[in-house]
Design an enzyme around this catalytic site. Structure first.
Site, PDB file in Angstrom:
ATOM      1  N   ASP A  54      30.213  40.849  44.585  1.00 11.07           N
ATOM      2  CA  ASP A  54      29.310  40.137  43.699  1.00 11.07           C
ATOM      3  C   ASP A  54      29.589  40.632  42.290  1.00 11.07           C
ATOM      4  OD1 ASP A  54      27.240  39.141  42.159  1.00 11.07           O
ATOM      5  OD2 ASP A  54      25.678  39.557  43.644  1.00 11.07           O
ATOM      6  N   VAL A  55      30.230  39.798  41.470  1.00  4.08           N
ATOM      7  CA  VAL A  55      30.690  40.261  40.160  1.00  4.08           C
ATOM      8  C   VAL A  55      29.559  40.374  39.143  1.00  4.08           C
ATOM      9  CG1 VAL A  55      33.069  39.493  40.453  1.00  4.08           C
ATOM     10  CG2 VAL A  55      31.363  37.907  39.501  1.00  4.08           C
ATOM     11  N   ASN A  81      37.193  33.869  36.516  1.00  6.41           N
ATOM     12  CA  ASN A  81      36.865  32.478  36.808  1.00  6.41           C
ATOM     13  C   ASN A  81      35.584  32.441  37.632  1.00  6.41           C
ATOM     14  OD1 ASN A  81      37.423  29.535  37.154  1.00  6.41           O
ATOM     15  ND2 ASN A  81      37.664  30.141  39.295  1.00  6.41           N
ATOM     16  N   TYR A 147      24.337  26.498  29.536  1.00  4.83           N
ATOM     17  CA  TYR A 147      25.757  26.341  29.857  1.00  4.83           C
ATOM     18  C   TYR A 147      26.647  26.411  28.621  1.00  4.83           C
ATOM     19  CZ  TYR A 147      30.024  24.666  32.051  1.00  4.83           C
ATOM     20  OH  TYR A 147      31.315  24.570  32.508  1.00  4.83           O
TER      21      TYR A 147
END
Length: 263
Positions: A54-55, A81, A147
């Site tokens: 889990d980054v 990414n 976003y």
């Protein structure tokens, strides 16, 4: 309308890097997705391993980098990414808990991975980091606030990291995909009419795919890009370059523009 090959940006990049000899650590919170990428790489004779992580959690990033080094002795390339569309709404209504969560997923995760990858790159005397942003980080008009804000932050993150680590021979670049057609986009229920409207927004009038983005990542990761750092590269069919709603040049206009003589 059907895409020639529906594939995500990260999967395409992983396959292309493996094709060119890279040993690829497939870091994903969902190991099933990563295993499918590994299967595709295996079919082509490439080398990859799946590492579940889990980054958004620092210790998990540290573990992922440690496992990669244990497998292959070094890390030379990092492709950040990861991202979500995130919470909907403007500043007056956006859920702040969701805002903080989405900012951690889209931006902080890249810092956390870099925190543990860069020391390994220093040991090898070189490295390439490619961060994935979006044309939404370059343009306004997005109905979401989180976003485009996070995607813009990634662009500035890239420039700052490039300046901080250039003298260490660690290059940091950014790819900004346009509205390419991927399985994630398809899963949102996009109609043929919506897809065509997206195509009409770019100068080339054709649909991009994850392969287009993957090839950009491959180039920026390669030795051929060894003198490129701090680059913000749109891969968007010319969407950010301008509009096509202008008359074509006729022969007289073309001649005048070359000779400096007008009719």
């Amino acid at each position: 309308m059907r895409a020639t090959y529906e594939i995500g940006n990260g999967r395409a990049a992983a396959i292309l890097l493996a094709r060119h000899g890279a040993k690829v650590a497939l870091v994903d919170i969902n190991p099933e997705w990563a295993e499918e990428t590994r299967r595709m790489i295996d079919e082509e004779g490439g080398i990859s391993e799946v590492i579940q992580a889990d980054v958004t959690i620092e210790e998990s990033c540290k573990m992922a980098v440690k496992k990669t080094v244990e497998l292959w002795g070094a890390v030379h390339i990092l492709v950040n990414n990861v991202g979500v569309g995130g919470a909907i709404g403007d500043a007056t209504v956006v859920n702040l808990g969701a805002w903080e969560r989405d900012f951690r997923i889209n931006v902080t995760s890249m810092v956390l991975m870099a925190r543990y990858v860069i020391p390994e790159m220093r040991k090898g005397g070189r490295g390439s980091i490619v961060n994935l942003s979006s044309v939404s980080g370059l343009l306004g008009g997005n109905p979401s606030l989180i976003y485009p804000t996070t995607k813009g932050a990634i662009i500035q993150l890239t420039r700052t990291m490039a300046a901080q680590h250039g003298q260490e021979n660690i290059r940091v670049n950014c790819v900004c995909p346009g509205m390419v057609y991927t399985p994630m986009v398809r899963g949102r229920g996009m109609t043929d009419e919506m897809r065509q409207a997206r195509i009409n927004q770019n100068l080339l009038k054709r649909e991009g795919t994850g392969w287009d983005v993957g090839h950009a990542i491959l180039f920026l990761s390669s030795k051929e890009a060894s003198w490129i750092t701090g680059l913000i590269m749109p891969v968007d069919g010319g969407t950010t370059a301008g509009k096509t709603d202008r008359p074509a040049l006729n022969e007289d206009t073309f001649a005048a523009s070359n000779t400096g003589v007008s009719n």
